[in-house]
Design an enzyme around this catalytic site. Structure first.
Site, PDB file in Angstrom:
ATOM      1  N   ASP A 105       0.807  -1.229   0.000  1.00 31.21           N
ATOM      2  CA  ASP A 105       0.000   0.000   0.000  1.00 31.21           C
ATOM      3  C   ASP A 105       0.835   1.273   0.000  1.00 31.21           C
ATOM      4  O   ASP A 105       1.862   1.372   0.648  1.00 31.21           O
ATOM      5  CB  ASP A 105      -0.930   0.034   1.212  1.00 31.21           C
ATOM      6  CG  ASP A 105      -1.756   1.300   1.227  1.00 31.21           C
ATOM      7  OD1 ASP A 105      -2.470   1.553   0.253  1.00 31.21           O
ATOM      8  OD2 ASP A 105      -1.649   2.055   2.218  1.00 31.21           O
ATOM      9  N   ASP A 123      -7.717   4.452   6.051  1.00 26.26           N
ATOM     10  CA  ASP A 123      -6.527   4.990   5.386  1.00 26.26           C
ATOM     11  C   ASP A 123      -5.996   6.197   6.166  1.00 26.26           C
ATOM     12  O   ASP A 123      -5.526   7.181   5.584  1.00 26.26           O
ATOM     13  CB  ASP A 123      -6.813   5.360   3.921  1.00 26.26           C
ATOM     14  CG  ASP A 123      -5.521   5.576   3.121  1.00 26.26           C
ATOM     15  OD1 ASP A 123      -4.431   5.288   3.652  1.00 26.26           O
ATOM     16  OD2 ASP A 123      -5.623   6.045   1.971  1.00 26.26           O
ATOM     17  N   PRO A 141       0.428  12.663  -0.146  1.00 21.93           N
ATOM     18  CA  PRO A 141      -0.996  12.337  -0.112  1.00 21.93           C
ATOM     19  C   PRO A 141      -1.401  11.702   1.207  1.00 21.93           C
ATOM     20  O   PRO A 141      -0.588  11.041   1.851  1.00 21.93           O
ATOM     21  CB  PRO A 141      -1.133  11.330  -1.257  1.00 21.93           C
ATOM     22  CG  PRO A 141       0.202  10.675  -1.345  1.00 21.93           C
ATOM     23  CD  PRO A 141       1.212  11.719  -0.955  1.00 21.93           C
TER      24      PRO A 141
END
Lengths: 434, 326
Positions: A151, A304, A322
């Site tokens: 990820d 997340d 991000p």
């Protein structure tokens, strides 16, 4: 260990609800009945008007330790998780160094032992998350690691992913993919479309995500190894997973709270708080994700949770990293989408993700108690008391996370955890850490 | 736009644009005087921060500020703390601590001027070009240049003509639209004034959302050139990766360059603009760049009064009553 009595709430089972008190003794549920007497010396949690269910499980938490402790640590991330109603989180492996060996996995598990909530670990699929050489998946699996992912990015090379799936299948672990074809995403910083073009920001097209979802579904078909799709963000991605499931393929998926709440238009003022991968999409995508969650086509809401030091989010949009926070507000966002469907709510936040993380009582799970199960006598006492009517205003400086990069600052949200019991110990009561 | 930041031409009305153009006419007159300086912004401090090098735009802004008697702080980024890893926010805070009224900002990242306007809300921010977003003063000086040229031809003045000369004016913008902040500002300026705009580019150099722009996309560059009264040639932005968007510069010249051969088929009065710096021999033939109807030198000269007008309006908080220069 002090007895705990959760009094006055509505217990949310997987298929029914029941007005009942819950007694916890020695880390397990000891009794459930409409009205239980308070044992001498018991800690009483007032659950009047609240939903009582299995503690939330986050499949997708960036705890940043080791390597980025200025943004978050296992301890601070676990505090944020507790405030959010989570009894367990899965720590993502994109740390520095990456969790791509038993040694680093062990380090994070050890840090998690003293944390307020249970900390499970996801391992990297490839060494250094570089996408070129398989990480020691079996060695990490022996420590209890059940989820593997690179990820931050997906495994770009289909040959490597095919090998990883083929290797992982007999080990009984699940691979999870961040689906974005980086070549097609071409370094973009927000969703590709008229907003990105007007702002002069380079776009990450929806197709970059969808192409990799398509590819990965076909690799699952080829290898038979289960796969979990992380933070799907487009209507079409969800459709692809829906169809794959109809074909009988072992695929699951999650959506992130920010993709259920914001569309791309919030990027309009170049506030890098809203920069995230995959990017915030169109309103149509948000609506489709919400509908899919309500229909039960999405297995989990996963945060997340991505803490970043404040100076990094002050960079120009192009240069800022991000990611945004999620642990402390994901349940409110989910509550907003699910409305008055407590069964669906606990399916999305607890029972669904616990199954994917291999954290249920029936799973073989060294080091961890059971999560996301039924509220039943004999079960491990990992429970949350959720006040679905509590309306509050988000204040970025009042967070438990070390970082402040919440996208919800200043917003009024409804529904939050009032109390949390982890392994039989109250960690949160009356909205405060104990 | 009096008293406000200039971050984009988006949302600026025809009146707003005419206010800038008409104010610039006054300052253009100042530039013809023996002493090309007025005390209008005496005591004001303008910082010019160019995080992306652009000598011509920086000189133009600094000349404009000095002709208005403002003090100019010029940060040479190449030798500054930015190279040592200082954040945009800290750099701005440091400059602001010196006491400034306005900042002229050029940055390779889209949106940096808007971010800066949040960091120092009491300082007026003028966007001198940000990434692939906007270059508002270029858009303004382009329409100013065209208005002056058309007004002279019509025997009137820019101020008297207002937006009249733009009604139905046929403008073609050709080249790398996708990466061009100039194209975005030009389209907004021309269309706000009433012109009809067409754009023409190789498919890979069109923006993904061009269908939502108030323009017509045309495929045949030769037809479009014959149609046009104004041709805005854009710089091929090799530094923004345009190189991989077309097979070769030579092929771009072949398909979309303003070659001598294409120039000879233009209507004789067709005006040509280019924001500079030019890639002679790529998007524009070297001889074409030097013809009388090519207005590149006027664009540079007109940059000064336009930037004087923008600084004046942003800092004065009012439209000029009569003349700000007497």
């Amino acid at each position: 260990m002090t007895d705990v009595l959760i009094a006055g709430g509505t217990v949310i089972h997987h298929d029914a609800t029941e007005r009942a008190d819950v007694l916890i003794r020695d880390g397990r549920v000891a009794d459930i009945a409409p009205s239980l007497a308070r044992p001498a010396g018991a800690h009483v949690i007032d659950a009047d008007g609240c939903w009582v269910g299995p503690g939330f499980v986050d499949l997708h938490t960036h705890l940043r330790e080791p390597g980025r402790e200025e943004a978050e640590t296992v301890a601070s991330g676990a505090r944020a998780a507790a405030v959010g109603g989570y009894s367990a989180v899965v720590a993502m492996p994109n740390t520095e160094p990456a969790i791509d060996s038993a040694m680093v996995a062990q380090f994070v598990l050890d840090r998690g032992r003293d944390a307020l909530v249970e900390v499970a670990v996801a391992g990297a699929i490839t060494v250094g998350r570089q996408g070129t050489h398989l990480a020691p998946i079996a060695d990490m699996a022996a420590l209890g690691v059940r989820l593997f992912t690179d990820d931050g990015t997906g495994v770009q090379d289909p040959l490597i992913l095919r090998r990883a799936l083929t290797y992982a299948r007999p080990l009984g672990v699940t691979l999870a993919e961040h689906c974005e074809d980086e070549a097609l995403a071409a370094g973009g910083v927000m969703n590709e479309g008229h907003v990105s073009s007007r702002l002069g920001l380079s776009g990450r097209p929806a197709l970059a995500e969808e192409l990799m979802v398509m590819r990965d579904i076909e690799l699952v078909r080829l290898t038979g190894c289960p796969m979990h799709f992380l933070h799907l963000s487009t209507a079409r991605s969800i459709d692809l997973v829906r169809k794959a499931r109809a074909d009988g393929l072992p695929v699951t998926c999650e959506v992130a709270p920010h993709h259920l709440f914001f569309d791309e238009s919030v990027c309009e003022h170049y506030d890098a708080l809203f920069k995230v991968h995959p990017p915030l999409r169109t309103r149509g995508d948000v609506d489709a994700l919400q509908a899919a969650l309500r229909q039960g086509d999405v297995d989990a809401v996963a945060t997340d949770h991505a803490p970043h030091a404040p100076e990094l989010k002050d960079l120009p949009f192009d240069d800022a990293p991000p990611g945004m926070l999620g642990l402390e507000h994901a349940a409110s966002i989910t509550r907003g989408v699910m409305g008055d469907d407590p069964i669906g709510f606990f399916r999305a936040l607890s029972r669904g993700p616990a199954a994917i993380a291999h954290l249920r009582a029936r799973d073989e799970r060294p080091r961890h108690t059971a999560h996301g199960g039924d509220v039943a006598v004999g079960e491990d006492a990992n429970l949350v008391v959720f006040d679905a009517a509590d309306t509050y205003r988000v204040e970025r400086h009042g967070l438990q996370s070390r970082a402040h990069n919440t996208p919800y600052d200043g917003l009024e949200l409804t529904g939050r955890a009032r109390a949390l019991v982890v392994r039989g110990i109250p960690r949160l009561d009356q909205g405060q850490l104990t | 736009m009096a008293g406000r930041n200039l971050l984009s031409l988006e949302g600026l009305s025809q009146e707003g644009i005419l206010e800038v153009l008409d104010t610039a006419e006054i300052f253009a007159e100042v530039n013809t005087r023996a002493i090309r300086k007025v005390p209008t912004l005496k005591g004001k401090v303008v910082a010019s921060l160019f995080f992306e090098e652009s000598t011509r735009t920086r000189l133009s802004f600094e000349t404009a500020a000095k002709r208005l008697s403002a003090d100019v702080l010029s940060l040479a980024v190449a030798s500054s703390s930015v190279k040592k890893g200082e954040s945009l926010r800290d750099t701005i805070a440091t400059i602001d601590a010196l006491g400034i009224d306005a900042v002229v900002l050029r940055h390779a990242a889209s949106g940096a001027p808007e971010q800066v306007s949040r960091f120092v809300p009491h300082v007026r921010v003028i966007n001198a070009g940000d990434g692939q977003h906007q270059h508002p003063t270029q858009g303004l000086l382009d329409v100013f240049t065209i208005r002056r040229a058309l007004a002279a031809r019509a025997g009137t003045t820019g101020r008297e003509s207002g937006a009249e000369l733009f009604a139905g004016l046929r403008v073609l913008i050709v080249g790398d639209i996708r990466h061009s902040r100039v194209a975005r500002s030009d389209v907004m300026a021309y269309t706000a004034l009433g012109a009809t705009v067409r754009v023409c580019a190789p498919g890979t150099l069109l923006p993904v959302d061009v269908a939502t722009w108030p323009v017509e996309v045309v495929d045949d560059v030769d037809d479009a050139l014959e149609w046009a009264q104004v041709v805005g040639v854009l710089r091929l932005q090799k530094e923004r990766g345009t190189g991989s968007m077309v097979p070769s510069l030579a092929e771009f010249t072949l398909t979309h360059g303003l070659t001598w051969e294409r120039f000879t088929r233009l209507a004789p009065q067709t005006l040509i603009t280019h924001p500079g710096p030019m890639n002679r021999g790529v998007e524009i033939d070297s001889r074409v760049a030097d013809v009388d109807t090519a207005l590149m030198e006027q664009q540079v000269s007109n940059g000064v009064p336009i930037r004087m007008a923008v600084l004046y309006l942003a800092l004065s908080g009012t439209s000029p009553e009569g003349s700000p220069v007497d």
